[in-house]
Structures are given as structure tokens and as C-alpha cells.
Design a protein around this motif. Structure first.
Motif, PDB file in Angstrom:
ATOM      1  N   UNK A  63       0.805  -1.097  -0.160  1.00  0.00           N
ATOM      2  CA  UNK A  63      -0.158  -0.456   0.048  1.00  0.00           C
ATOM      3  C   UNK A  63       1.544   0.882  -0.247  1.00  0.00           C
ATOM      4  N   UNK A  64       0.713   2.215  -0.675  1.00  0.00           N
ATOM      5  CA  UNK A  64       1.315   3.238  -0.394  1.00  0.00           C
ATOM      6  C   UNK A  64       0.955   4.094   0.984  1.00  0.00           C
ATOM      7  N   UNK A  65       2.504   4.288   1.087  1.00  0.00           N
ATOM      8  CA  UNK A  65       1.780   5.266   2.426  1.00  0.00           C
ATOM      9  C   UNK A  65       0.866   5.685   2.778  1.00  0.00           C
ATOM     10  N   UNK A  66       0.782   7.533   1.650  1.00  0.00           N
ATOM     11  CA  UNK A  66      -0.553   8.355   2.304  1.00  0.00           C
ATOM     12  C   UNK A  66      -1.753   7.396   2.021  1.00  0.00           C
ATOM     13  N   UNK A 111      -6.635   4.416   4.517  1.00  0.00           N
ATOM     14  CA  UNK A 111      -7.633   3.932   3.564  1.00  0.00           C
ATOM     15  C   UNK A 111      -7.990   2.449   3.235  1.00  0.00           C
ATOM     16  N   UNK A 112      -6.714   1.764   2.583  1.00  0.00           N
ATOM     17  CA  UNK A 112      -6.525   0.514   1.922  1.00  0.00           C
ATOM     18  C   UNK A 112      -6.915  -0.439   3.041  1.00  0.00           C
ATOM     19  N   UNK A 113      -6.494  -0.247   4.111  1.00  0.00           N
ATOM     20  CA  UNK A 113      -7.075  -1.280   5.224  1.00  0.00           C
ATOM     21  C   UNK A 113      -8.209  -1.148   5.656  1.00  0.00           C
ATOM     22  N   UNK A 114      -8.490   0.007   5.128  1.00  0.00           N
ATOM     23  CA  UNK A 114     -10.300   0.577   5.961  1.00  0.00           C
ATOM     24  C   UNK A 114     -10.844  -0.090   4.487  1.00  0.00           C
ATOM     25  N   UNK A 115     -10.461   0.028   3.569  1.00  0.00           N
ATOM     26  CA  UNK A 115     -11.192  -0.568   2.588  1.00  0.00           C
ATOM     27  C   UNK A 115     -11.302  -1.771   2.200  1.00  0.00           C
ATOM     28  N   UNK A 116      -9.792  -2.624   2.380  1.00  0.00           N
ATOM     29  CA  UNK A 116     -10.631  -4.562   2.539  1.00  0.00           C
ATOM     30  C   UNK A 116     -10.962  -4.856   3.766  1.00  0.00           C
ATOM     31  N   UNK A 117     -10.892  -4.084   4.881  1.00  0.00           N
ATOM     32  CA  UNK A 117     -11.511  -4.775   6.454  1.00  0.00           C
ATOM     33  C   UNK A 117     -13.197  -4.811   5.440  1.00  0.00           C
ATOM     34  N   UNK A 118     -13.453  -3.660   4.986  1.00  0.00           N
ATOM     35  CA  UNK A 118     -14.226  -3.801   4.692  1.00  0.00           C
ATOM     36  C   UNK A 118     -14.931  -4.710   3.301  1.00  0.00           C
TER      37      UNK A 118
END
Length: 165
Positions: free
Chosen positions: A100-103, A107-114
Motif C-alpha cells: 500500500x502506498x504510505x499516503x 484507507x486501504x486497510x479500512x476498504x479491504x476490511x470492509x
């Protein structure tokens, strides 16, 4: 999917529906054991490379659930699914961190968790809808989808990586 399959499969194991609690508890204990093991001995290597192989192990454990002849073997198989799933989940978390890009990492963690919650809910709904058709159909489909996805990922990695083949 496993809780629905557990309740539906106890009769085929010669047990009452209450035995499903033992199966789900075994899955939970396996998940806990796998998680503790990953904390003690973290995964080694590139998580992105490990994920398809760990998915194959999850699929193999799900296929084992299909083959059990009695409650004791089923408890062991459900625990194995929990252990395998813990390793797979740890690899997905590591892959998200590594790629995942640092920035956008949060958001990626939340999106993938969802997405994981959505997929789990869809799997439960599908298992509930399919279990009346054939007792083992949800497990066969879950194991088959995991196997197919893993094979596609392995083939894709092999043919899209630079270097000698």
C-alpha cells in the motif's frame, strides 16, 4: 459459511445439532492458536507470494471438512481451517502493509476490511441459500473458489514476473 455447514452437517456425522457448537468452537480455537503462532513466529518471505499458497492450505482444510467420518475428526478439521485461515489472514495484512502506498495505507486497510466483512456476509448468505440444495455444496464452492483464485494468482505471478522462467 462454516457455522451454517456445521449445523447442517451434524446429522450426517450421527450427532445432534448441538454438536455444531463443538465444531464452531474448534474453528475458533484453531483461529486463536494460529494467531498466537503467527505472533510468536511471524511469517517469513514476501506476503504477496505466500498468500496463494496459504489459500491452497485453507482450501485443503475445507476439503478435509468434507471427508470427516465422525465428530472427532470434524473437530480436528474445523480447527485446521481456523489455523490455516489465521495464517492466510496474517499474510493479507502483511501484503497490505508491504504494497500500500504510505499516503493511502489507512484507507486501504479500512476498504479491504470492509470488503472482508462484505465477503463474509455474502458467503454466509450464499451458504444459507445453498445448504438446502446439497449439504456439502457451500464447502465445495468455498474450497473450489479458494483453489481457483490461488492457482490464478500463482500462474499470474509466474508469467508476469520479470526474469527467467
Amino acid at each position: 459459511m462454516l457455522p451454517i455447514v456445521a449445523v447442517s452437517s451434524t446429522a450426517s456425522l450421527g450427532e445432534g445439532a448441538g454438536a455444531a457448537a463443538a465444531l464452531i468452537a474448534a474453528y475458533g480455537a484453531g483461529s486463536l492458536a494460529g494467531s498466537v503462532d503467527v505472533m510468536i513466529r511471524p511469517l517469513r518471505g514476501d506476503a504477496d507470494v505466500l498468500m496463494p499458497y496459504l489459500a491452497l492450505i485453507v482450501a485443503a482444510a475445507l476439503f478435509a471438512v468434507l471427508l470427516v467420518p465422525n465428530l472427532t475428526a470434524a473437530v480436528v478439521a474445523y480447527a485446521a481451517v481456523g489455523i490455516a485461515n489465521s495464517y492466510f489472514f496474517a499474510a493479507t495484512l502483511a501484503a497490505r502493509s508491504e504494497h500500500s502506498p504510505a499516503a493511502a495505507r489507512g484507507q486501504i486497510f479500512v476498504w479491504v476490511g470492509a470488503l472482508k466483512i462484505t465477503a463474509g456476509s455474502a458467503g454466509t448468505a450464499a451458504a444459507g441459500a445453498l445448504i438446502g440444495t446439497a449439504l456439502h455444496l457451500p464447502t465445495v464452492l468455498a474450497a473450489g473458489i479458494a483453489t481457483a483464485a490461488a492457482i490464478v494468482a500463482i500462474i499470474d505471478r509466474r508469467f508476469s514476473s520479470p526474469g527467467p522462467r
